[in-house]
Design a protein around this motif. Structure first.
Motif, PDB file in Angstrom:
ATOM      1  N   PRO A   1      -6.991  10.665 -45.333  1.00  0.00           N
ATOM      2  CA  PRO A   1      -6.906   9.705 -46.434  1.00  0.00           C
ATOM      3  C   PRO A   1      -5.478   9.214 -46.662  1.00  0.00           C
ATOM      4  O   PRO A   1      -4.511   9.941 -46.448  1.00  0.00           O
ATOM      5  N   ILE A   2      -5.372   7.977 -47.090  1.00  0.00           N
ATOM      6  CA  ILE A   2      -4.080   7.398 -47.461  1.00  0.00           C
ATOM      7  C   ILE A   2      -3.686   7.912 -48.840  1.00  0.00           C
ATOM      8  O   ILE A   2      -2.535   8.230 -49.095  1.00  0.00           O
ATOM      9  N   PHE A   3      -4.677   7.997 -49.713  1.00  0.00           N
ATOM     10  CA  PHE A   3      -4.427   8.391 -51.098  1.00  0.00           C
ATOM     11  C   PHE A   3      -4.997   9.775 -51.374  1.00  0.00           C
ATOM     12  O   PHE A   3      -6.150  10.056 -51.076  1.00  0.00           O
ATOM     13  N   ILE A   4      -4.154  10.611 -51.945  1.00  0.00           N
ATOM     14  CA  ILE A   4      -4.522  11.975 -52.314  1.00  0.00           C
ATOM     15  C   ILE A   4      -4.184  12.131 -53.794  1.00  0.00           C
ATOM     16  O   ILE A   4      -3.086  11.752 -54.206  1.00  0.00           O
ATOM     17  N   PRO A   5      -5.085  12.672 -54.590  1.00  0.00           N
ATOM     18  CA  PRO A   5      -4.768  12.830 -56.016  1.00  0.00           C
ATOM     19  C   PRO A   5      -3.748  13.954 -56.230  1.00  0.00           C
ATOM     20  O   PRO A   5      -4.081  15.071 -56.601  1.00  0.00           O
TER      21      PRO A   5
ATOM     22  N   LEU B   1       0.715  12.947 -59.968  1.00  0.00           N
ATOM     23  CA  LEU B   1       0.054  11.699 -60.347  1.00  0.00           C
ATOM     24  C   LEU B   1      -1.033  11.947 -61.390  1.00  0.00           C
ATOM     25  O   LEU B   1      -1.172  11.185 -62.349  1.00  0.00           O
ATOM     26  N   VAL B   2      -1.789  13.005 -61.190  1.00  0.00           N
ATOM     27  CA  VAL B   2      -2.850  13.346 -62.140  1.00  0.00           C
ATOM     28  C   VAL B   2      -2.237  13.683 -63.498  1.00  0.00           C
ATOM     29  O   VAL B   2      -2.707  13.207 -64.536  1.00  0.00           O
ATOM     30  N   GLU B   3      -1.178  14.479 -63.490  1.00  0.00           N
ATOM     31  CA  GLU B   3      -0.510  14.844 -64.746  1.00  0.00           C
ATOM     32  C   GLU B   3      -0.003  13.610 -65.484  1.00  0.00           C
ATOM     33  O   GLU B   3      -0.186  13.479 -66.694  1.00  0.00           O
ATOM     34  N   GLU B   4       0.643  12.702 -64.758  1.00  0.00           N
ATOM     35  CA  GLU B   4       1.160  11.481 -65.385  1.00  0.00           C
ATOM     36  C   GLU B   4       0.025  10.635 -65.953  1.00  0.00           C
ATOM     37  O   GLU B   4       0.126  10.117 -67.068  1.00  0.00           O
ATOM     38  N   ALA B   5      -1.057  10.499 -65.194  1.00  0.00           N
ATOM     39  CA  ALA B   5      -2.198   9.695 -65.647  1.00  0.00           C
ATOM     40  C   ALA B   5      -2.842  10.311 -66.886  1.00  0.00           C
ATOM     41  O   ALA B   5      -3.197   9.596 -67.830  1.00  0.00           O
TER      42      ALA B   5
ATOM     43  N   LEU C   1      -7.859   6.349 -60.280  1.00  0.00           N
ATOM     44  CA  LEU C   1      -9.300   6.381 -60.048  1.00  0.00           C
ATOM     45  C   LEU C   1      -9.698   5.374 -58.971  1.00  0.00           C
ATOM     46  O   LEU C   1     -10.503   5.676 -58.086  1.00  0.00           O
ATOM     47  N   GLN C   2      -9.114   4.201 -59.014  1.00  0.00           N
ATOM     48  CA  GLN C   2      -9.420   3.159 -58.026  1.00  0.00           C
ATOM     49  C   GLN C   2      -9.105   3.620 -56.604  1.00  0.00           C
ATOM     50  O   GLN C   2      -9.912   3.445 -55.699  1.00  0.00           O
ATOM     51  N   VAL C   3      -7.948   4.229 -56.399  1.00  0.00           N
ATOM     52  CA  VAL C   3      -7.576   4.616 -55.031  1.00  0.00           C
ATOM     53  C   VAL C   3      -8.305   5.861 -54.543  1.00  0.00           C
ATOM     54  O   VAL C   3      -8.593   5.973 -53.356  1.00  0.00           O
ATOM     55  N   VAL C   4      -8.624   6.789 -55.436  1.00  0.00           N
ATOM     56  CA  VAL C   4      -9.325   7.988 -54.960  1.00  0.00           C
ATOM     57  C   VAL C   4     -10.801   7.712 -54.695  1.00  0.00           C
ATOM     58  O   VAL C   4     -11.446   8.475 -53.981  1.00  0.00           O
ATOM     59  N   GLN C   5     -11.318   6.620 -55.224  1.00  0.00           N
ATOM     60  CA  GLN C   5     -12.697   6.247 -54.907  1.00  0.00           C
ATOM     61  C   GLN C   5     -12.802   5.676 -53.493  1.00  0.00           C
ATOM     62  O   GLN C   5     -13.871   5.697 -52.897  1.00  0.00           O
ATOM     63  N   ASN C   6     -11.691   5.168 -52.964  1.00  0.00           N
ATOM     64  CA  ASN C   6     -11.626   4.641 -51.597  1.00  0.00           C
ATOM     65  C   ASN C   6     -10.338   5.134 -50.942  1.00  0.00           C
ATOM     66  O   ASN C   6      -9.444   4.342 -50.648  1.00  0.00           O
TER      67      ASN C   6
END
Length: 104
Positions: free
Chosen positions: A43-47, A51-55, A71-76
């Motif tokens: 994957p290009i995007f990893i949560p 990033l999760v803490e900031e969000a 949410l948008q990037v982790v869905q794809n």
């Protein structure tokens, strides 16, 4: 590769993986095909934790922009998104880093 194999030569699991990987690599003569195969499973995007803490911190303050972007990037996660490319980067040294069991 030889040093890698020598260092971990006692690992049967690693030896099995290397055998499979080498066979697959040899089957794909075209490096473009190999790159495509790798992109399909990496994957290009990893949560990442930071990033999760900031969000979550922003969401607690009623600002859902970071949360919705993440949410948008982790869905794809395999789809490139140049607008949100910053979400594919590891934490900068100046950012607080949270170490988890998987060190994301």
């Amino acid at each position: 590769m030889a040093l890698f194999k020598e260092t971990l030569k006692d690992s049967q699991l690693l030896n099995n993986w290397l055998t499979t990987w080498t066979a697959l690599r040899d089957e794909l003569n075209d490096k473009t095909d190999l790159a495509k195969q790798m992109c399909n499973i990496n994957p290009i995007f990893i949560p990442r934790s930071y990033l999760v803490e900031e969000a979550l911190e922003q969401a607690a303050n009623e600002n859902l922009e970071d949360f919705n972007q993440l949410l948008q990037v982790v869905q794809n996660p395999y789809q490139e998104n140049t607008h949100l490319n910053h979400l594919s980067q590891p934490a900068k040294k100046s950012q607080s880093q949270i170490t988890t069991y998987c060190e994301t």
